[in-house]
Design an enzyme around this catalytic site. Structure first.
Site, PDB file in Angstrom:
ATOM      1  N   LYS A  39      42.250  49.178  43.712  1.00  0.00           N
ATOM      2  CA  LYS A  39      42.239  47.674  44.659  1.00  0.00           C
ATOM      3  C   LYS A  39      40.812  47.616  45.226  1.00  0.00           C
ATOM      4  O   LYS A  39      39.963  48.514  45.308  1.00  0.00           O
ATOM      5  CB  LYS A  39      43.205  47.830  45.740  1.00  0.00           C
ATOM      6  CG  LYS A  39      43.551  46.749  46.598  1.00  0.00           C
ATOM      7  CD  LYS A  39      44.841  46.118  45.355  1.00  0.00           C
ATOM      8  CE  LYS A  39      45.326  44.948  45.904  1.00  0.00           C
ATOM      9  NZ  LYS A  39      46.740  44.508  45.223  1.00  0.00           N
ATOM     10  N   GLY A  49      61.559  32.564  51.308  1.00  0.00           N
ATOM     11  CA  GLY A  49      60.290  32.144  50.737  1.00  0.00           C
ATOM     12  C   GLY A  49      60.698  31.029  49.776  1.00  0.00           C
ATOM     13  O   GLY A  49      61.874  30.810  49.392  1.00  0.00           O
ATOM     14  N   GLY A 100      57.737  30.139  47.594  1.00  0.00           N
ATOM     15  CA  GLY A 100      56.205  30.205  46.919  1.00  0.00           C
ATOM     16  C   GLY A 100      56.643  30.421  45.454  1.00  0.00           C
ATOM     17  O   GLY A 100      57.866  30.246  44.869  1.00  0.00           O
ATOM     18  N   ASN A 101      55.539  31.332  45.109  1.00  0.00           N
ATOM     19  CA  ASN A 101      55.503  31.308  43.547  1.00  0.00           C
ATOM     20  C   ASN A 101      56.703  32.555  43.210  1.00  0.00           C
ATOM     21  O   ASN A 101      57.472  32.156  42.259  1.00  0.00           O
ATOM     22  CB  ASN A 101      54.188  32.132  43.238  1.00  0.00           C
ATOM     23  CG  ASN A 101      54.021  32.665  41.845  1.00  0.00           C
ATOM     24  OD1 ASN A 101      54.241  33.913  41.533  1.00  0.00           O
ATOM     25  ND2 ASN A 101      54.123  31.891  40.900  1.00  0.00           N
TER      26      ASN A 101
HETATM   27  P1  NAD Z   1      53.296  32.275  48.414  1.00  0.00           P
HETATM   28  O1  NAD Z   1      52.330  32.071  49.431  1.00  0.00           O
HETATM   29  O2  NAD Z   1      53.305  31.696  47.118  1.00  0.00           O
HETATM   30  O3  NAD Z   1      54.727  31.780  49.158  1.00  0.00           O
HETATM   31  C1  NAD Z   1      55.345  32.428  50.397  1.00  0.00           C
HETATM   32  C2  NAD Z   1      56.322  31.723  50.997  1.00  0.00           C
HETATM   33  O4  NAD Z   1      57.016  32.560  51.989  1.00  0.00           O
HETATM   34  C3  NAD Z   1      56.317  30.289  51.208  1.00  0.00           C
HETATM   35  O5  NAD Z   1      57.110  29.332  50.763  1.00  0.00           O
HETATM   36  C4  NAD Z   1      56.120  30.447  52.723  1.00  0.00           C
HETATM   37  O6  NAD Z   1      56.461  29.156  53.168  1.00  0.00           O
HETATM   38  C5  NAD Z   1      56.964  31.468  52.835  1.00  0.00           C
HETATM   39  N1  NAD Z   1      57.194  31.926  54.130  1.00  0.00           N
HETATM   40  C6  NAD Z   1      56.055  32.775  54.876  1.00  0.00           C
HETATM   41  N2  NAD Z   1      56.437  33.016  55.901  1.00  0.00           N
HETATM   42  C7  NAD Z   1      57.568  32.948  56.080  1.00  0.00           C
HETATM   43  C8  NAD Z   1      58.617  33.145  57.215  1.00  0.00           C
HETATM   44  N3  NAD Z   1      58.358  33.607  58.467  1.00  0.00           N
HETATM   45  N4  NAD Z   1      59.888  32.781  56.957  1.00  0.00           N
HETATM   46  C9  NAD Z   1      60.060  32.090  55.856  1.00  0.00           C
HETATM   47  N5  NAD Z   1      59.394  31.908  54.944  1.00  0.00           N
HETATM   48  C10 NAD Z   1      58.384  32.155  55.096  1.00  0.00           C
HETATM   49  O7  NAD Z   1      53.469  33.956  48.011  1.00  0.00           O
HETATM   50  P2  NAD Z   1      54.027  34.397  46.857  1.00  0.00           P
HETATM   51  O8  NAD Z   1      53.122  34.848  45.738  1.00  0.00           O
HETATM   52  O9  NAD Z   1      55.318  33.903  46.542  1.00  0.00           O
HETATM   53  O10 NAD Z   1      54.443  36.105  47.206  1.00  0.00           O
HETATM   54  C11 NAD Z   1      55.512  36.679  47.952  1.00  0.00           C
HETATM   55  C12 NAD Z   1      55.602  37.818  48.267  1.00  0.00           C
HETATM   56  O11 NAD Z   1      55.550  38.540  47.043  1.00  0.00           O
HETATM   57  C13 NAD Z   1      54.191  38.553  48.907  1.00  0.00           C
HETATM   58  O12 NAD Z   1      54.968  39.658  49.660  1.00  0.00           O
HETATM   59  C14 NAD Z   1      53.512  39.217  47.968  1.00  0.00           C
HETATM   60  O13 NAD Z   1      52.821  40.173  48.335  1.00  0.00           O
HETATM   61  C15 NAD Z   1      54.591  39.411  46.879  1.00  0.00           C
HETATM   62  N6  NAD Z   1      54.056  39.527  45.430  1.00  0.00           N
HETATM   63  C16 NAD Z   1      53.699  38.302  44.812  1.00  0.00           C
HETATM   64  C17 NAD Z   1      53.312  38.636  43.460  1.00  0.00           C
HETATM   65  C18 NAD Z   1      53.056  37.392  42.815  1.00  0.00           C
HETATM   66  O14 NAD Z   1      52.714  37.559  41.583  1.00  0.00           O
HETATM   67  N7  NAD Z   1      52.889  36.093  43.261  1.00  0.00           N
HETATM   68  C19 NAD Z   1      53.538  39.902  42.898  1.00  0.00           C
HETATM   69  C20 NAD Z   1      53.908  40.875  43.568  1.00  0.00           C
HETATM   70  C21 NAD Z   1      54.328  40.855  44.885  1.00  0.00           C
END
Ligand code: NAD
Length: 427
Positions: free
Chosen positions: A106, A218, A220-221
């Site tokens: 990291k 969530g 998001g992605n």
């Molecule tokens: P993102 O930023 O695209 O989406 C996050 C989502 O969570 C958003 O819709 C946001 O509105 C919502 N959110 C944030 N705080 C909130 C709350 N208190 N209550 C309700 N909703 C809330 O992030 P992502 O890429 O989807 O990642 C989400 C999680 O998955 C993180 O923990 C990240 O570390 C983990 N992760 C992501 C990936 C990846 O490839 N994107 C890979 C491994 C792990």
């Protein structure tokens, strides 16, 4: 004085507990509870106002016995070397549990990207590479994006690496745009991977995917693609929770007969925030932020942030819930974990459940190193195969030993890394 939360101490404590279960020898324990190598350096940047600002950067290689270290680079004002160490160690276990031939690393820079111009960010990226160029690379350590770093940053870093070393080396870094050596399917990989694991867990629990209900925190992605894939398999998503993009508060958006992902996407911004007024007008229940956890559903998928399933919220989980799939990193507190165990809820632990992302990054690396790129279907089919195999290896161990799924996942990962160290004669 209250003790500051230290992620690295927590990662070490988790390791120690599993090392004890595995009866690991003293040498292996000492080797694996610390990073193998770490680099601390300074990056001077010529700022737009004519001054020079010096930023602190890090790269930590926790272990590379199974293959080159792999892990993202964070740009964050509160970055600390202990956070980077913890994340590097967790990457070692994540790569090992899905059985990809990579170690854990990291990186980070203490900075706040929104306060930096694009030119300043570019200098930071190029400066980061110059400081560690001798110690990273396609056969040593392969970086990727993480918090507040993006595909553009990866291209600048790749370009700097290629300028210094001569020739093309797209396998130096992952998370690149598809136009310069990125992989198709990366956007979908984590969310789809979550559902590949969920599908296999449902089989073991004897639950049909047709008509199964999920509530997701969530949008998001990870959450968007998890919702899409679950619906594709015949399931229903009864609620998603996200920030609202007007009043900056989180809500749960519920629809008993199932949310329409395409509609929700049309009222969601690029940060995953949903417009609550438009959702309400379309007949969605707009409930309090935590309501996602108390929905009548067989599956809960926290896919937002860490520490969301707490001792308090876990008490509110309905008896219908059979499975909790941790899409987010660290969404469940230790108190909540105890409640999930007590309620007999099957948990797919984070570093297995969301490993689709790193698995696809590994595929990107393989494609970049061979300079031959696969169609999206092939990427996703290979991803499904990896996730399915990894999931059953952990679930089989949990069944055979009676261990909790999280402990079984750690046992498999740590055992694999310890074996590689032993075979190499390191311990
Ligand atoms: P993102 O930023 O695209 O989406 C996050 C989502 O969570 C958003 O819709 C946001 O509105 C919502 N959110 C944030 N705080 C909130 C709350 N208190 N209550 C309700 N909703 C809330 O992030 P992502 O890429 O989807 O990642 C989400 C999680 O998955 C993180 O923990 C990240 O570390 C983990 N992760 C992501 C990936 C990846 O490839 N994107 C890979 C491994 C792990």
């Amino acid at each position: 004085m209250t003790k500051q939360f230290n992620a690295f101490e927590m990662a070490q404590a988790q390791f120690d507990a599993v090392a004890e279960k595995l009866q690991l020898d003293g040498g292996s324990r000492e080797l694996l509870r610390w990073p193998l190598r770490e680099y601390h350096f300074l990056i001077p940047v010529h700022m737009e106002d004519g001054s020079v600002q010096v930023f602190k950067g890090y790269r930590v290689q926790h272990n590379d016995a199974r293959g080159p270290a792999k892990g993202g680079i964070r740009f964050h004002p509160q970055e600390t070397v202990d956070t980077v160490r913890a994340l590097a160690m967790w990457m070692t276990w994540k790569c090992a549990v899905v059985d990809i031939p990579l170690g854990g690393g990291k990186g980070g820079v203490i900075c706040n990207p929104p306060n930096l111009s694009p030119r300043e960010q570019e200098q930071l990226c190029r400066g980061w590479v110059r400081q560690v160029v001798r110690n990273i690379g396609p056969v040593q350590d392969v970086p990727a994006p993480d918090v507040m770093t993006n595909p553009q940053h990866m291209v600048w870093m790749m370009d700097e690496y290629e300028k210094i070393t001569g020739g093309h080396a797209p396998g130096f870094i992952t998370g690149k745009p598809v136009e310069v050596g990125g992989s198709l399917g990366r956007t979908e990989a984590t969310g789809f991977g979550v559902i590949y694991a969920v599908r296999e867990a449902l089989k073991r629990l004897g639950i049909d995917t047709k008509g199964v209900r999920a509530s997701i925190q969530g949008f998001g992605n990870v959450a968007q693609y998890a919702a899409k894939k679950l619906i594709e398999l015949g399931g229903t998503v009864v609620a998603v929770a996200s920030w609202d993009n007007n009043d900056r508060r989180a809500y749960t958006f519920a629809k008993g007969d199932g949310v329409d992902v395409a509609f929700l996407l049309s009222i969601t911004d690029r940060f995953g925030s949903i417009d609550k007024d438009k959702a309400r007008a379309a007949g969605y229940g707009v409930l309090e932020a935590d309501a996602w956890i108390e929905q009548e559903a067989e599956i809960l998928i926290p896919a937002a942030l860490e520490n969301q399933v707490t001792g308090e919220t876990a008490q509110r989980i309905k008896p219908a819930v059979r499975l909790l799939a941790e899409g987010a990193n660290g969404p469940t507190t230790p108190e909540a974990d105890a409640i999930l165990k007590e309620k007999g809820i099957f948990v797919i632990p984070d570093f297995l459940c969301n490993a689709g992302g790193v698995t696809c990054s590994y595929f990107e690396q393989v494609q970049s190193n061979t300079n031959f790129y696969w169609p999206k279907d092939e990427v996703l089919q290979r991803l499904d195969q990896k996730m399915t195999t990894a999931f059953h290896a952990v679930a089989d161990l949990a069944d055979d030993t009676g261990e909790y799924m999280r402990d079984a996942a750690y046992m498999i990962a740590i055992q694999r890394v310890a074996t590689a160290c032993r075979l190499r004669g390191w311990v």
